[in-house]
Design a protein around this motif. Structure first.
Motif, PDB file in Angstrom:
ATOM      1  N   SER A  44      -2.646  -2.887  -9.198  1.00 47.79           N
ATOM      2  CA  SER A  44      -3.805  -2.356  -8.858  1.00 47.79           C
ATOM      3  C   SER A  44      -4.604  -3.039  -7.545  1.00 47.79           C
ATOM      4  CB  SER A  44      -4.601  -2.096  -9.907  1.00 47.79           C
ATOM      5  OG  SER A  44      -5.524  -3.817 -10.586  1.00 47.79           O
ATOM      6  N   GLU A  45      -4.865  -4.423  -7.431  1.00 52.23           N
ATOM      7  CA  GLU A  45      -4.821  -5.076  -5.537  1.00 52.23           C
ATOM      8  C   GLU A  45      -3.896  -4.904  -5.027  1.00 52.23           C
ATOM      9  OE1 GLU A  45      -8.472  -6.033  -5.813  1.00 52.23           O
ATOM     10  OE2 GLU A  45      -8.106  -4.741  -7.784  1.00 52.23           O
ATOM     11  N   VAL A  46      -2.055  -5.107  -5.463  1.00 51.50           N
ATOM     12  CA  VAL A  46      -1.487  -4.559  -3.981  1.00 51.50           C
ATOM     13  C   VAL A  46      -2.009  -3.443  -4.066  1.00 51.50           C
ATOM     14  CG1 VAL A  46       1.139  -5.302  -4.009  1.00 51.50           C
ATOM     15  CG2 VAL A  46       0.206  -6.379  -5.252  1.00 51.50           C
ATOM     16  N   ARG A  47      -1.405  -2.519  -4.747  1.00 51.31           N
ATOM     17  CA  ARG A  47      -1.951  -0.818  -4.445  1.00 51.31           C
ATOM     18  C   ARG A  47      -3.472  -0.195  -3.417  1.00 51.31           C
ATOM     19  NH1 ARG A  47      -1.353   4.428  -7.190  1.00 51.31           N
ATOM     20  NH2 ARG A  47      -2.604   6.080  -5.878  1.00 51.31           N
ATOM     21  N   ARG A  48      -4.699  -1.803  -4.085  1.00 56.91           N
ATOM     22  CA  ARG A  48      -5.493  -1.678  -2.961  1.00 56.91           C
ATOM     23  C   ARG A  48      -5.072  -2.129  -1.898  1.00 56.91           C
ATOM     24  NH1 ARG A  48     -10.635  -3.916  -2.687  1.00 56.91           N
ATOM     25  NH2 ARG A  48      -9.950  -5.882  -3.598  1.00 56.91           N
ATOM     26  N   LEU A  49      -4.576  -3.004  -1.637  1.00 57.01           N
ATOM     27  CA  LEU A  49      -4.433  -3.777  -0.597  1.00 57.01           C
ATOM     28  C   LEU A  49      -3.274  -2.642  -0.192  1.00 57.01           C
ATOM     29  CD1 LEU A  49      -4.200  -6.198   1.725  1.00 57.01           C
ATOM     30  CD2 LEU A  49      -2.182  -7.011   0.112  1.00 57.01           C
ATOM     31  N   ALA A  50      -2.408  -1.842  -0.039  1.00 54.62           N
ATOM     32  CA  ALA A  50      -1.974  -1.010   0.532  1.00 54.62           C
ATOM     33  C   ALA A  50      -1.827   0.262   1.465  1.00 54.62           C
ATOM     34  CB  ALA A  50      -0.262  -0.162  -0.247  1.00 54.62           C
ATOM     35  N   GLU A  51      -3.805   0.235   0.103  1.00 54.16           N
ATOM     36  CA  GLU A  51      -4.329   1.478   1.344  1.00 54.16           C
ATOM     37  C   GLU A  51      -5.823   1.155   2.126  1.00 54.16           C
ATOM     38  OE1 GLU A  51      -6.450   2.367  -2.975  1.00 54.16           O
ATOM     39  OE2 GLU A  51      -4.731   3.286  -3.163  1.00 54.16           O
ATOM     40  N   TRP A  52      -5.823  -0.240   1.579  1.00 54.86           N
ATOM     41  CA  TRP A  52      -6.464  -0.554   2.827  1.00 54.86           C
ATOM     42  C   TRP A  52      -5.899  -0.367   4.397  1.00 54.86           C
ATOM     43  CZ3 TRP A  52      -5.604  -6.164   5.263  1.00 54.86           C
ATOM     44  CH2 TRP A  52      -6.784  -5.979   6.180  1.00 54.86           C
ATOM     45  N   MET A  53      -4.556  -1.243   4.247  1.00 56.99           N
ATOM     46  CA  MET A  53      -3.617  -1.334   5.393  1.00 56.99           C
ATOM     47  C   MET A  53      -3.398   0.232   6.036  1.00 56.99           C
ATOM     48  SD  MET A  53      -2.510  -4.239   6.307  1.00 56.99           S
ATOM     49  CE  MET A  53      -1.007  -4.198   6.897  1.00 56.99           C
ATOM     50  N   ILE A  54      -3.715   1.152   4.962  1.00 64.45           N
ATOM     51  CA  ILE A  54      -3.544   2.475   5.685  1.00 64.45           C
ATOM     52  C   ILE A  54      -4.583   3.000   6.194  1.00 64.45           C
ATOM     53  CG2 ILE A  54      -3.151   4.933   5.200  1.00 64.45           C
ATOM     54  CD1 ILE A  54      -0.608   4.307   2.605  1.00 64.45           C
ATOM     55  N   ASP A  55      -5.841   2.239   5.769  1.00 59.18           N
ATOM     56  CA  ASP A  55      -6.696   2.936   5.827  1.00 59.18           C
ATOM     57  C   ASP A  55      -7.444   1.930   7.177  1.00 59.18           C
ATOM     58  OD1 ASP A  55      -6.837   4.828   4.657  1.00 59.18           O
ATOM     59  OD2 ASP A  55      -7.771   3.913   2.791  1.00 59.18           O
ATOM     60  N   LEU A  94       1.752  -8.845   3.668  1.00 61.55           N
ATOM     61  CA  LEU A  94       1.787  -7.971   4.648  1.00 61.55           C
ATOM     62  C   LEU A  94       3.264  -7.873   5.479  1.00 61.55           C
ATOM     63  CD1 LEU A  94      -1.097 -10.456   5.637  1.00 61.55           C
ATOM     64  CD2 LEU A  94      -1.602  -7.797   4.925  1.00 61.55           C
ATOM     65  N   THR A  95       4.029  -8.935   5.310  1.00 61.79           N
ATOM     66  CA  THR A  95       5.142  -8.323   5.982  1.00 61.79           C
ATOM     67  C   THR A  95       5.978  -6.938   5.569  1.00 61.79           C
ATOM     68  OG1 THR A  95       6.270  -9.931   4.642  1.00 61.79           O
ATOM     69  CG2 THR A  95       4.995 -10.761   6.774  1.00 61.79           C
ATOM     70  N   THR A  96       5.700  -7.240   4.386  1.00 60.29           N
ATOM     71  CA  THR A  96       6.225  -5.852   3.469  1.00 60.29           C
ATOM     72  C   THR A  96       5.740  -4.369   3.902  1.00 60.29           C
ATOM     73  OG1 THR A  96       6.597  -6.867   1.934  1.00 60.29           O
ATOM     74  CG2 THR A  96       6.586  -4.622   1.512  1.00 60.29           C
ATOM     75  N   PHE A  97       4.391  -5.068   4.557  1.00 64.16           N
ATOM     76  CA  PHE A  97       3.924  -3.893   5.135  1.00 64.16           C
ATOM     77  C   PHE A  97       4.130  -3.560   6.801  1.00 64.16           C
ATOM     78  CE2 PHE A  97       0.229  -4.095   1.130  1.00 64.16           C
ATOM     79  CZ  PHE A  97       1.230  -3.368   0.418  1.00 64.16           C
ATOM     80  N   GLY A  98       4.630  -4.075   7.149  1.00 63.16           N
ATOM     81  CA  GLY A  98       4.901  -3.776   8.666  1.00 63.16           C
ATOM     82  C   GLY A  98       4.322  -5.263   9.387  1.00 63.16           C
ATOM     83  N   VAL A  99       3.750  -6.259   9.544  1.00 60.90           N
ATOM     84  CA  VAL A  99       2.815  -7.287  10.065  1.00 60.90           C
ATOM     85  C   VAL A  99       3.802  -8.155  10.508  1.00 60.90           C
ATOM     86  CG1 VAL A  99       0.972  -9.017   9.848  1.00 60.90           C
ATOM     87  CG2 VAL A  99       1.217  -6.521   9.218  1.00 60.90           C
TER      88      VAL A  99
END
Length: 146
Positions: A44-55, A94-99
Motif C-alpha cells: 500500500s505504501e509502494v502504491r502511495r509512492l508511485a502515486e506521489w511520483m506521478i502527482d 525510484l529507479t523502477t519509476f524511471g529515476v
C-alpha cells in the motif's frame, strides 16, 4: 518627501519585492514508515509512492535530485544493515519509476531519542526539481508549474 515617509516607502517596496522569494520555499517529499524490523514498505505504501511520483515530481519538466533519508536506530532494532536495506529498497523503487541512479542521494543518520523529529522507522524521500520552476533564480523564472 520627509525622511520617515521615504523610509516607509523603501520598506514597503522591499516587502513587496520579497514576496516571490518567500513564496518559493517549498518541499516536495514523500514520507512513510517501515514496519518494525521490515526492510520493505508494504504494498500500500509502494502504491502511495508511485502515486506521489506521478502527482508531484512528474509536474516538473526537469528533475535535479531525489534524497532518501532512513534512520539507523540500534536500540529499537534498526541496525545499520537494516537501514541500508531500507535505503536500497527505496532507491530500487525510484529507479523502477524511471529515476536515474545519478539523481539519487542517500543519508542514514543515527536516530536520537528525544531529539529526532520523526520515529525510528521513518522513511523520507525529498525531491528537488531542476530549473525552470517558479523558484529558479534568474531574470524570467517560470510563473507556472507544468
Amino acid at each position: 518627501m520627509s525622511l520617515s515617509k521615504y523610509i516607509r516607502s523603501v520598506a514597503a517596496a522591499a516587502a513587496i519585492l520579497a514576496q516571490p522569494a518567500l513564496a518559493c520555499s517549498f518541499d516536495i517529499s514523500f514520507n512513510s514508515n517501515f514496519e518494525p524490523g521490515a526492510d520493505r514498505l508494504p504494498a500500500s505504501e509502494v502504491r502511495r509512492l508511485a502515486e506521489w511520483m506521478i502527482d508531484d515530481p512528474a509536474a516538473f519538466e526537469n528533475k535535479k535530485e531525489f534524497h532518501i533519508l532512513v534512520y539507523e536506530a540500534p536500540t529499537v532494532g534498526v541496525s545499520n544493515a537494516l537501514a541500508r536495506k531500507r535505503v536500497s529498497h527505496l532507491a530500487h523503487w525510484l529507479t523502477t519509476f524511471g529515476v536515474p541512479v545519478s539523481m539519487i542521494s542517500m543519508e542514514i543518520p543515527r536516530y536520537k531519542p528525544g531529539k529526532s523529529a520523526e520515529p525510528p522507522n521513518f522513511a523520507h524521500i525529498n525531491f528537488m526539481p531542476g530549473c525552470p520552476h517558479p523558484c529558479c533564480p534568474g531574470p524570467e523564472p517560470t510563473s507556472q508549474i507544468r
